[in-house]
Design an enzyme around this catalytic site. Structure first.
Site, PDB file in Angstrom:
ATOM      1  N   ALA A 111      38.865  44.477  32.309  1.00  0.00           N
ATOM      2  CA  ALA A 111      37.998  43.511  31.627  1.00  0.00           C
ATOM      3  C   ALA A 111      36.705  44.172  31.190  1.00  0.00           C
ATOM      4  O   ALA A 111      36.127  44.971  31.924  1.00  0.00           O
ATOM      5  CB  ALA A 111      37.688  42.349  32.562  1.00  0.00           C
ATOM      6  N   ARG A 170      35.248  41.010  45.886  1.00  0.00           N
ATOM      7  CA  ARG A 170      35.960  42.205  46.367  1.00  0.00           C
ATOM      8  C   ARG A 170      35.197  42.940  47.455  1.00  0.00           C
ATOM      9  O   ARG A 170      35.784  43.573  48.299  1.00  0.00           O
ATOM     10  CB  ARG A 170      36.177  43.181  45.203  1.00  0.00           C
ATOM     11  CG  ARG A 170      37.412  42.938  44.395  1.00  0.00           C
ATOM     12  CD  ARG A 170      37.796  44.175  43.610  1.00  0.00           C
ATOM     13  NE  ARG A 170      36.733  44.749  42.815  1.00  0.00           N
ATOM     14  CZ  ARG A 170      36.359  44.336  41.622  1.00  0.00           C
ATOM     15  NH1 ARG A 170      36.947  43.294  41.091  1.00  0.00           N
ATOM     16  NH2 ARG A 170      35.401  44.934  40.948  1.00  0.00           N
ATOM     17  N   GLY A 199      45.644  32.735  42.133  1.00  0.00           N
ATOM     18  CA  GLY A 199      45.318  33.496  43.329  1.00  0.00           C
ATOM     19  C   GLY A 199      45.946  34.880  43.320  1.00  0.00           C
ATOM     20  O   GLY A 199      45.997  35.554  44.339  1.00  0.00           O
ATOM     21  N   LYS A 200      46.402  35.312  42.130  1.00  0.00           N
ATOM     22  CA  LYS A 200      47.109  36.592  42.057  1.00  0.00           C
ATOM     23  C   LYS A 200      46.204  37.776  42.385  1.00  0.00           C
ATOM     24  O   LYS A 200      46.630  38.704  43.067  1.00  0.00           O
ATOM     25  CB  LYS A 200      47.782  36.783  40.690  1.00  0.00           C
ATOM     26  CG  LYS A 200      46.859  36.661  39.494  1.00  0.00           C
ATOM     27  CD  LYS A 200      47.646  36.557  38.209  1.00  0.00           C
ATOM     28  CE  LYS A 200      46.731  36.497  36.988  1.00  0.00           C
ATOM     29  NZ  LYS A 200      45.766  35.355  37.023  1.00  0.00           N
ATOM     30  N   HIS A 208      34.221  38.456  40.448  1.00  0.00           N
ATOM     31  CA  HIS A 208      35.336  39.243  40.984  1.00  0.00           C
ATOM     32  C   HIS A 208      34.800  40.394  41.842  1.00  0.00           C
ATOM     33  O   HIS A 208      35.302  40.663  42.925  1.00  0.00           O
ATOM     34  CB  HIS A 208      36.185  39.814  39.836  1.00  0.00           C
ATOM     35  CG  HIS A 208      37.364  38.937  39.492  1.00  0.00           C
ATOM     36  ND1 HIS A 208      38.453  38.825  40.311  1.00  0.00           N
ATOM     37  CD2 HIS A 208      37.614  38.141  38.429  1.00  0.00           C
ATOM     38  CE1 HIS A 208      39.333  37.989  39.771  1.00  0.00           C
ATOM     39  NE2 HIS A 208      38.839  37.555  38.620  1.00  0.00           N
ATOM     40  N   GLY A 253      51.189  35.943  37.947  1.00  0.00           N
ATOM     41  CA  GLY A 253      51.159  34.500  38.137  1.00  0.00           C
ATOM     42  C   GLY A 253      50.345  33.871  37.028  1.00  0.00           C
ATOM     43  O   GLY A 253      49.899  34.553  36.100  1.00  0.00           O
TER      44      GLY A 253
END
Lengths: 142, 180
Positions: free
Chosen positions: B38, B56, B12-13, B52, B7
């Protein structure tokens, strides 16, 4: 008229080749007439018209008025539809999706993006079926 | 099962992909892995990675995806669920750092998918849709888009599920393959 639209390297060409293996391909060159396909199209073979971005890029330099340019393109689409309706070839358009990025810094690129978007809308209006090609997959939108 | 999720930026992928990976994990009862591409090249990236990681939670075992992507799953036990986020960054490193050509990039991706199937893993791959913008003028960006699209098309052709994410909504593209 069938419209295939998708981003760069999305697999539009492959999707069309697979469905229309015998098609005659007409590429619109920069500065060439929009009905240049008349010289080479054969009624019995599907006619694929591609190269719209190159044509548009060249046309932007010569025509400052976007509305007039859009009308010229719409008239070209009307001719294609008319030929198909009169028993001519099945017309297949390949158009680029380029409207899902950041607004370009360059005015010319902004115009290119606008005209490509309008062309796609005008083509969709006239098309019997519209296919969105994304990462090699194909989804029917219309 | 192999799932391809892509996306636009902040569509929001990652959240959709994480949810899918967790669901796979719950169904299978195996371990949960996060294969990160990354690297903290600057302070902003470091903050981004930390965000991130925080979002998670700690259920994930995280490690960095190698340039030789085909070997990434070598130490993962069968039955685990793995999230690779994201292919876009790996592709940039593969092309500009490792200097892979298209064939080499596809070979690495193919080896990754084979490893996932052989080990009976659930593998969810996240990527960015970058090819629906005005075409780039510079050769390097063009080369990158073409390289990335080769990977995307190969992945979409082999994945069991293909999902596009728009504003957090998952749109199923899996049916699209039958039509091609």
């Amino acid at each position: 008229m069938q419209l295939f639209i998708g981003g760069a390297c999305a697999g539009k060409r492959d999707a069309v080749s697979k469905r229309y293996p015998t098609a005659h391909w007409h590429r619109l060159d920069a500065g060439a007439p929009l009905d240049g396909w008349r010289g080479s199209a054969v009624s019995s073979l599907p006619l694929v018209v591609t190269g719209w971005t190159a044509w548009l890029e060249a046309a932007l330099d010569n025509e400052p008025n976007d509305d007039r340019l859009r009308e010229r393109l719409a008239a070209a689409l009307d001719k294609l539809v008319a030929v198909e309706r009169k028993g001519g070839p099945t017309v297949v358009l390949i158009l680029p999706e380029m409207g899902r990025g950041i607004v370009p810094m360059s005015p010319l690129k902004r115009r290119l993006r606008d005209l490509a978007g309008w062309l796609a809308q005008d083509a969709t209006e006239r098309a019997e079926a519209v296919w969105y090609v994304r990462h090699g997959l194909v989804k029917r939108l219309k | 099962m192999i799932v391809f999720v892509s996306g636009g930026a902040r569509s929001g992928k990652s959240e959709v992909a994480e949810r899918l990976t967790r669901e796979c994990c719950r169904a299978r009862g195996g371990a949960l892995y996060y294969l990160a591409t990354a690297t903290a090249s600057d302070a902003e990236m470091a903050v981004r990675i930390a965000r991130h990681r925080r979002e998670r939670g700690d259920a994930w075992r995280t490690w960095e995806a190698p340039l030789a992507l085909g070997t990434a799953l070598d130490n993962v036990e069968p039955g685990a669920s793995v999230l690779l986020d994201c292919l876009t960054l790996w592709a940039a490193r593969a092309l500009f750092e490792a200097r892979y050509d298209t064939a080499a990039g596809l070979t690495q991706l193919e080896a990754l998918l084979v490893a996932a199937r052989v080990r009976s893993l659930d593998l969810v791959v996240v990527s960015n849709d970058l090819n629906e913008d005005v075409l780039p003028q510079d050769v390097e960006t063009w080369r990158y888009i073409a390289f990335l699209q080769h990977l995307h098309r190969a992945l979409a052709g082999q994945a069991d599920r293909v999902i596009e994410v728009v504003a957090g909504v998952a749109i199923d593209w899996t049916e699209g393959r039958e039509a091609t």
